[in-house]
Motif scaffolding. Structure first.
Motif, PDB file in Angstrom:
ATOM      1  N   GLU A 125       0.679  -1.328  -0.084  1.00 29.21           N
ATOM      2  CA  GLU A 125       0.059   0.028   0.215  1.00 29.21           C
ATOM      3  C   GLU A 125       0.789   1.234  -0.091  1.00 29.21           C
ATOM      4  N   ALA A 126       2.040   1.104   0.900  1.00 28.16           N
ATOM      5  CA  ALA A 126       2.826   2.547   0.701  1.00 28.16           C
ATOM      6  C   ALA A 126       3.470   2.622  -0.715  1.00 28.16           C
ATOM      7  N   GLN A 127       3.869   1.732  -1.241  1.00 27.05           N
ATOM      8  CA  GLN A 127       4.349   1.610  -2.759  1.00 27.05           C
ATOM      9  C   GLN A 127       3.410   2.188  -3.707  1.00 27.05           C
ATOM     10  N   ARG A 128       2.065   1.918  -3.411  1.00 28.84           N
ATOM     11  CA  ARG A 128       1.066   2.358  -4.326  1.00 28.84           C
ATOM     12  C   ARG A 128       0.760   3.794  -4.287  1.00 28.84           C
ATOM     13  N   LEU A 129       1.115   4.027  -2.735  1.00 29.79           N
ATOM     14  CA  LEU A 129       0.747   5.754  -2.549  1.00 29.79           C
ATOM     15  C   LEU A 129       1.639   6.604  -3.232  1.00 29.79           C
ATOM     16  N   ARG A 130       3.117   6.085  -3.535  1.00 36.18           N
ATOM     17  CA  ARG A 130       4.078   6.816  -4.084  1.00 36.18           C
ATOM     18  C   ARG A 130       3.927   6.783  -5.720  1.00 36.18           C
ATOM     19  N   LEU A 131       2.910   6.126  -6.311  1.00 36.93           N
ATOM     20  CA  LEU A 131       2.943   6.284  -7.619  1.00 36.93           C
ATOM     21  C   LEU A 131       2.035   7.490  -8.276  1.00 36.93           C
ATOM     22  N   PRO A 132       2.652   7.832  -9.559  1.00 38.63           N
ATOM     23  CA  PRO A 132       1.419   8.865 -10.147  1.00 38.63           C
ATOM     24  C   PRO A 132       0.193   8.608  -9.945  1.00 38.63           C
ATOM     25  N   PRO A 133      -0.550   9.826 -10.279  1.00 40.92           N
ATOM     26  CA  PRO A 133      -2.043   9.630 -10.168  1.00 40.92           C
ATOM     27  C   PRO A 133      -2.456   8.726 -11.581  1.00 40.92           C
ATOM     28  N   ASP A 182      14.233   0.989  -2.040  1.00 46.03           N
ATOM     29  CA  ASP A 182      13.733   2.019  -3.226  1.00 46.03           C
ATOM     30  C   ASP A 182      13.437   1.414  -4.412  1.00 46.03           C
ATOM     31  N   ARG A 183      13.264   0.056  -4.553  1.00 42.34           N
ATOM     32  CA  ARG A 183      13.073  -0.566  -5.900  1.00 42.34           C
ATOM     33  C   ARG A 183      11.563  -1.311  -5.687  1.00 42.34           C
ATOM     34  N   GLN A 184      11.127  -1.692  -6.987  1.00 38.42           N
ATOM     35  CA  GLN A 184      10.070  -2.525  -6.929  1.00 38.42           C
ATOM     36  C   GLN A 184      10.849  -4.125  -6.749  1.00 38.42           C
ATOM     37  N   HIS A 185      10.013  -4.878  -5.804  1.00 40.59           N
ATOM     38  CA  HIS A 185      10.492  -6.406  -5.765  1.00 40.59           C
ATOM     39  C   HIS A 185       9.623  -7.122  -6.623  1.00 40.59           C
ATOM     40  N   GLY A 186      10.436  -7.634  -7.533  1.00 40.78           N
ATOM     41  CA  GLY A 186       9.735  -8.635  -8.792  1.00 40.78           C
ATOM     42  C   GLY A 186       9.852  -7.847 -10.063  1.00 40.78           C
TER      43      GLY A 186
END
Length: 335
Positions: A125-133, A182-186
């Protein structure tokens, strides 16, 4: 000698994985973006709107966006059915990374992934919140909510790496993807989308091939991408006998500014194997995310080596703002 039984290519992007009622989220981000690349030049949104007058208001009605979205879904279903029909034992997946996995500590121009498994890991959820709109809303289009694990092909990846070295290429080889907070896992979304949408989360053994098409300064140029296709065609045929091999390319066409003329020129050249026309496109035309067209270019040499012919399933210009931002979506197979 292995047999190349088919090749496939699909655009990817949020507009394919979320309903048109939400496309305004990406359009709103476009309006705030100070740099939109179009035909080799960067524009602000206001400059782009002026340059492309009278604009594309007629293409961004809900009815138009819904029709274009629906056409893309039909094309993706057709592509998935054609992929399933070739019954491949191994698939080579061509795609790019947008600073999801490879950061500025190391950005190879060309990387073969040689891991025994390919993890498609859902973002936190934290990673999703950092994504652009408008990007988080499309996340399920590249990764199932519970994640997925696909089978890799270490031995075949290493054989391809050696064959590319023999052909004058110097690929990086990664047995596991870089890790870090700082990276996507996967696997990144360019790969996740085709695993999920074209291979329906049930791929055969596969080898992801990362092409750094979009991050300066070491992007492979057009001629290099075309040459890579010829080398890959020979390398794939050199895999063990009886192996049925398919290739899937992920990315393109023009975006975040739709350039239908460029897209049609590229698609026609791909269909005709016209490398001279492709090499004649100035490199600045591939700045921005339009760079992903380069992930399709190796298919020219691969198709030539295997005697395959391109069939364009559909091309759909998906506009999301009056200035013509959005994505040119293309879907094709070679058989």
């Amino acid at each position: 000698m292995a047999t190349i039984v088919g090749a496939f290519a699909a655009s990817h992007g949020p507009l394919l994985s979320m309903p048109p009622e939400l496309w305004h989220l990406r359009a709103g981000a476009d309006m705030k973006n100070p740099s939109h690349w179009f035909q080799g030049r960067a524009y602000s949104y206001a400059e782009l709107l002026e340059a492309r007058a009278p604009g594309f208001a007629d293409a961004v009605t809900q009815a138009q966006m819904q029709a274009r979205f629906a056409a893309c879904q039909v094309a993706l279903d057709t592509l998935a059915e054609r992929f399933a029909a070739v019954q491949a034992d191994l698939v080579l997946v061509l795609g790019n990374d947008q600073r999801e996995v490879f950061k500025d500590d190391l950005t190879p121009a060309l990387t073969l992934y040689s891991g025994a498994q390919i993890d498609n890991i859902a973002l936190s959820e934290a990673q999703r919140l950092r994504l652009p709109p408008g990007v988080a809303e499309a996340e399920d289009g590249h990764c199932p909510p519970e994640g997925a694990v696909y089978p890799g092909a270490p031995a075949h990846a290493l054989q391809l790496a050696a064959a590319l070295c023999d052909a004058g290429f110097d690929p990086a080889v990664s047995h596991r993807l870089p890790q870090g907070e700082d990276r996507q896992h996967g696997i990144p979304h360019a790969f996740g989308f085709v695993y999920r949408r074209v291979m329906r989360d049930a791929p055969p053994l596969s080898v992801p091939l990362f092409l750094n098409v979009g991050v300066a300064p070491n992007q492979p140029r057009v001629a290099r991408c075309l040459a890579l296709g010829h080398a890959l065609g020979a390398a794939l045929k050199g895999l063990p006998d009886e192996l049925r091999v398919a290739v899937v390319a992920s990315g393109g066409m023009s975006h975040f500014v739709v350039d239908e003329a460029l897209d049609q020129m590229v698609l026609q050249a791909l269909a005709q194997g016209d490398e001279a026309t492709l090499c004649g496109i100035a490199e600045p035309y591939f700045n921005g995310n339009t760079a992903e067209i380069k992930s399709w270019l190796p298919l020219v040499g691969i198709a030539q080596s295997a005697g395959l012919t391109m069939n364009l399933i559909d091309y759909v210009a998906c506009y999301r703002s009056p200035a013509g931002t959005g994505s040119g979506m293309a879907f094709a197979s070679w058989s």
